[in-house]
Design a protein around this motif. Structure first.
Motif, mmCIF file in Angstrom:
data_model
loop_
_atom_site.group_PDB
_atom_site.id
_atom_site.type_symbol
_atom_site.label_atom_id
_atom_site.label_comp_id
_atom_site.label_asym_id
_atom_site.label_seq_id
_atom_site.Cartn_x
_atom_site.Cartn_y
_atom_site.Cartn_z
ATOM 1 N N TYR A 291 0.821 -1.217 0.000
ATOM 2 C CA TYR A 291 0.000 0.000 0.000
ATOM 3 C C TYR A 291 0.854 1.266 0.000
ATOM 4 O O TYR A 291 0.617 2.190 -0.777
ATOM 5 N N LYS A 292 1.868 1.325 0.884
ATOM 6 C CA LYS A 292 2.677 2.544 0.970
ATOM 7 C C LYS A 292 3.462 2.775 -0.319
ATOM 8 O O LYS A 292 3.618 3.906 -0.775
ATOM 9 N N ALA A 293 3.951 1.689 -0.918
ATOM 10 C CA ALA A 293 4.669 1.829 -2.186
ATOM 11 C C ALA A 293 3.726 2.310 -3.283
ATOM 12 O O ALA A 293 4.088 3.137 -4.117
ATOM 13 N N ARG A 294 2.479 1.815 -3.243
ATOM 14 C CA ARG A 294 1.503 2.262 -4.240
ATOM 15 C C ARG A 294 1.150 3.736 -4.039
ATOM 16 O O ARG A 294 0.964 4.488 -5.006
ATOM 17 N N GLU A 295 1.039 4.158 -2.762
ATOM 18 C CA GLU A 295 0.760 5.560 -2.486
ATOM 19 C C GLU A 295 1.903 6.457 -2.960
ATOM 20 O O GLU A 295 1.677 7.567 -3.458
ATOM 21 N N SER A 296 3.142 5.961 -2.811
ATOM 22 C CA SER A 296 4.285 6.727 -3.302
ATOM 23 C C SER A 296 4.241 6.839 -4.818
ATOM 24 O O SER A 296 4.521 7.894 -5.392
ATOM 25 N N ALA A 297 3.868 5.728 -5.474
ATOM 26 C CA ALA A 297 3.746 5.758 -6.931
ATOM 27 C C ALA A 297 2.615 6.691 -7.350
ATOM 28 O O ALA A 297 2.699 7.384 -8.373
ATOM 29 N N LYS A 298 1.527 6.719 -6.542
ATOM 30 C CA LYS A 298 0.410 7.622 -6.842
ATOM 31 C C LYS A 298 0.875 9.072 -6.807
ATOM 32 O O LYS A 298 0.409 9.903 -7.598
ATOM 33 N N LEU A 299 1.800 9.388 -5.911
ATOM 34 C CA LEU A 299 2.330 10.751 -5.830
ATOM 35 C C LEU A 299 2.978 11.152 -7.152
ATOM 36 O O LEU A 299 2.816 12.291 -7.614
ATOM 37 N N ILE A 300 3.696 10.209 -7.769
ATOM 38 C CA ILE A 300 4.296 10.494 -9.079
ATOM 39 C C ILE A 300 3.196 10.830 -10.078
ATOM 40 O O ILE A 300 3.310 11.784 -10.857
ATOM 41 N N GLY A 301 2.113 10.048 -10.054
ATOM 42 C CA GLY A 301 1.004 10.308 -10.972
ATOM 43 C C GLY A 301 0.377 11.667 -10.737
ATOM 44 O O GLY A 301 0.033 12.379 -11.687
ATOM 45 N N GLN A 302 0.225 12.045 -9.455
ATOM 46 C CA GLN A 302 -0.375 13.342 -9.145
ATOM 47 C C GLN A 302 0.509 14.497 -9.611
ATOM 48 O O GLN A 302 0.024 15.493 -10.157
ATOM 49 N N SER A 306 -0.347 17.231 -12.531
ATOM 50 C CA SER A 306 -0.245 18.680 -12.353
ATOM 51 C C SER A 306 0.638 19.305 -13.424
ATOM 52 O O SER A 306 0.324 20.368 -13.968
ATOM 53 N N ALA A 307 1.768 18.626 -13.734
ATOM 54 C CA ALA A 307 2.665 19.148 -14.767
ATOM 55 C C ALA A 307 1.987 19.135 -16.128
ATOM 56 O O ALA A 307 2.113 20.087 -16.910
ATOM 57 N N LEU A 308 1.246 18.056 -16.415
ATOM 58 C CA LEU A 308 0.508 17.971 -17.680
ATOM 59 C C LEU A 308 -0.508 19.104 -17.780
ATOM 60 O O LEU A 308 -0.629 19.764 -18.818
#
Length: 740
Positions: A291-302, A306-308
């Motif tokens: 879960y925590k690793a997925r949340e960290s990966a979600k941060l990259i997506g967020q 935002s950059a997009l």
């Protein structure tokens, strides 16, 4: 209850209630009294000491096994805390030691139940995830070029989570997707540029990606664990919309197997709260990240989202500024010229320059003006006849004209795309823009026509593709898409042209006679409303109120009577609005200097009594004097400010600004909010009588206010227009001309 997926319903498969979970974790669902109503079958397999059936037990009865190292009742306290604060964000994830293994507990609410999910707290991803993500984000954002940003993002996500292939997958308007960036192991072939049909990720799956920004399928060959419940106590399956463990559609599992994929992980990419695309990750061996690793990966997506959004908005703004500058030039030309035709058809800048079209046609006062590449006279005559008879709206836009009007196929190289903006449908006057066919070859990952198999009942059932070899299709008779910026520029030009026509040409047009007739009919209509409608409504309300005094009437009937009274008041309110609208046309204006600043302050004080303004941040800039009728101007600003506050109530913080400036020709006011915004397709009709946009149907309103505002502004020889986007708020511009 089983759901058979076939060709007619594959986009309605209820994937949010599969009745089972992925077996790497287990699940328990409790009601508001902490009674266990559902749980996965594998609970006792993963946690020795628990009975195989927990249904009907209180959560506290099984906490000895679920949290042996915590005080008794600790999990129940966590659930209660989340219910009290109406959020489990502060709790998730909570780490527990179960049977010698570390687990994360994640809690969320599903309808009236509270779902506790337990999954292993270990990951095959890099242990130093946080530091790696910090470095990766820096590298992702290093390049301002959009394609380089996407390529860097795919590479960095692959480094962080270690999957064999990481793709950036973008959705098209029709739901199909294309791989636009690809990072992969050396032995794997590139899928860059491959298109996948919308049925691969159907609509309901895309909706779930908007709610859950990560999704892991740890092992496609694992056997799901069923969710058990009371035989006759729970008729509805457990809603797993927000579940981390939610099992996967059998169709999608087979699809991944056919691709040779053993595990997948995806991260949602959002643009203005809509699903822009996915970071899709494939592993050819089973792979689990916690879960925590997925949340960290979600941060990259967020951060990538935002950059997009920032770079896309920056690009869109440049396009809009360029097109709006051309609209402004045409507007000034119309103000300077005695001939609107000359102003619209000058060599310096014409209506062709308002979009990125290759051709345009202006049909005005019996004359036809052509620019660039347009259909020949016969083709244009047929097209115009179709527009008059079949295009009912005053604005029409498509990039596939021959799909709507078959004869256009003969000149697809000139007019595969078209925008039509009606100046006057009654008089057959239009502005039309054309874009040519943009031949392109789409390379699909296999034949996009999803194959089917006939079952024993003769039903065509979906069979996921087994071949993913490149399959090329040439797309014909379609133009490049019309951008939102082009549509906005056309709408703005129409407003400027309408204003110019009213100012310079209305005296010699048939519109005057129609307006006289309309005013006469409106007078009759107003009289009818005043005498023939208001009196019966008053009687209905009076009788309904008398009925409430009857003590024998049941409470259910009283509620119906209260509803009648409320609707009678509503109808009376709408009648008064229509009467106000009709009176404006007959009123004469005695122009005088009106101070807008004190008027705005009084309006805001009054509105604070009606609306909750605790979160309201209002900015009042310069408020130059306007020449006009004080009562009518009060209606204008009260209506616009009331709308700004009413439709931005859900924003936090709620931000509204009003400011004016003196121009060469008069005074321009701007009223801006950060509220719900207006769909671009509905902008052309926003000032029409009784028009209300789809996203405000649940907010009180009559649909008359903006029509009244427009009529008052035009009565003052001014003009009004709006710039708006869904979810980003609206900006209304009101320009008052100096009276002659």
């Amino acid at each position: 209850m089983a759901f058979n997926v076939d060709l007619t319903n594959c986009d309605r498969e209820p994937i949010h209630i599969p009745g089972q979970i992925q077996p790497y974790g287990f699940l328990i669902a409790v009601d508001n009294d902490n009674i266990i109503r559902y749980h996965s079958e594998n609970v006792s397999d993963l946690i020795p000491g628990l009975p195989s059936l927990l249904l009907g037990k209180e959560l506290s009865e099984v906490e000895y096994a679920l949290s042996p190292n915590e005080p008794m009742g600790f999990i129940s306290q966590l659930v209660t805390f989340g219910k009290t604060t109406k959020s489990f964000e502060q709790i998730n994830p909570f780490q527990l030691e179960l049977n010698g293994n570390s687990y994360y507990m994640i809690i969320h609410q599903a309808d009236d139940l509270f779902v506790l999910e337990f999954e292993p707290a270990n990951s095959e991803a890099t242990a130093d995830m946080q530091k790696m993500i910090g470095r990766s984000i820096s590298e992702m954002l290093a390049d301002k070029n959009l394609q380089n940003l996407l390529n860097n993002s795919a590479e960095q996500v692959k480094k962080v989570i270690g999957y064999d292939r990481v793709m950036v997958y973008r959705f098209a308007a029709d739901g199909h997707g294309v791989v636009i960036a690809d990072a992969r192991n050396e032995e794997l072939e590139s899928w860059l540029g491959l298109h996948y049909p919308a049925s691969d990720i159907p609509k309901q799956a895309r909706e779930l990606y908007k709610l859950n920004h990560t999704r892991i399928i740890a092992d496609v060959n694992s056997i799901p664990s069923k969710i058990v419940t009371l035989a006759d106590g729970e008729p509805q399956p457990l809603n797993l919309t927000c579940s981390q463990l939610r099992a996967v559609s059998p169709i999608h599992i087979q699809y991944l197997k056919n691709m040779g994929v053993a595990s997948s992980f995806s991260i949602s990419l959002m643009y203005k709260k809509e699903l822009w695309g996915l970071i899709a990750c494939h592993s050819y061996t089973p792979r689990y990240i916690d879960y925590k690793a997925r949340e960290s990966a979600k941060l990259i997506g967020q951060i990538l989202s935002s950059a997009l959004e920032f770079r896309q908005d920056e690009e869109n703004q440049q396009l809009q500024d360029q097109l709006f500058a051309n609209v402004e030039k045409i507007s000034k030309q119309m103000q300077r010229s005695n001939s609107l035709e000359d102003a619209l058809t000058t060599d310096e800048v014409s209506i062709l320059n308002v979009t990125y079209a290759d051709g345009a046609v202006l049909i005005y006062e019996g004359n036809t003006f052509k620019f660039g590449k347009v259909p020949n006279d016969d083709q244009l005559a047929g097209l115009l006849q179709w527009i008059k008879t079949d295009v009912t709206d005053t604005f029409f836009c498509t990039d596939h004209l021959s799909n709507k009007y078959a004869p256009a196929l003969k000149y697809k190289d000139i007019a595969s795309g078209i925008i039509v903006s009606a100046i006057s449908k009654e008089m057959g006057e239009y502005m039309i823009w054309f874009k040519p066919e943009q031949l392109k070859q789409i390379t699909w990952a296999g034949n996009p026509e999803k194959p089917a198999e006939v079952d024993n009942n003769g039903m065509l059932n979906i069979s996921p593709r087994t071949s993913f070899e490149a399959w090329a299709e040439t797309v014909t008779a379609r133009s490049a898409a019309w951008s939102n910026e082009e549509v906005k520029a056309v709408i703005r030009l129409k407003e400027e042209l309408t204003y110019a026509i009213n100012q310079k040409a209305s005296a010699i047009r048939q519109l005057n006679e129609k307006l006289k007739q309309a005013y006469e009919e409106l007078d009759t209509f107003s009289f009818t409303i005043s005498h023939d409608l208001k009196n019966p409504i008053s009687v209905i309300k009076s009788y309904a109120q008398l009925l409430t005094r009857d003590a024998s009437i049941r409470p259910e009937a009283l509620r119906v009577i209260d509803r009648i009274v409320d609707r009678a008041d509503k109808m009376n309110y709408m009648i008064n609005e229509v009467l106000d609208y009709s009176r404006i046309g007959r009123s004469e204006i005695d122009f005088m200097d009106v101070k807008i600043g004190p008027m705005v302050n009084d309006i805001i004080k009054d509105l604070s009594l009606v609306y909750d303004t605790a979160r309201l941040q209002i900015t009042i800039g310069e408020t130059p004097v306007v020449k006009g009728d004080p009562i009518m101007l009060l209606q204008v600003f009260a209506n616009l400010l009331s709308n700004a506050i009413k439709y931005s109530q859900r924003a936090d913080p709620q931000q509204i600004s009003i400011e004016g400036k003196i121009t060469d020709t008069g005074v321009l006011y701007r009223i801006k909010d950060n509220g719900l915004g207006i769909d671009i397709k509905q902008l052309p009709r926003i000032f029409e009588l009784f028009n209300r946009t789809d996203n405000v149907k649940d907010i009180e309103g009559s649909g008359v206010g903006l029509a009244i505002v427009k009529r008052i502004v035009e009565k003052h020889r001014g003009k009004i227009w709006v710039d708006s986007e869904l979810g980003k708020g609206s900006t209304f511009y009101v320009e008052f001309s100096n009276p002659a």
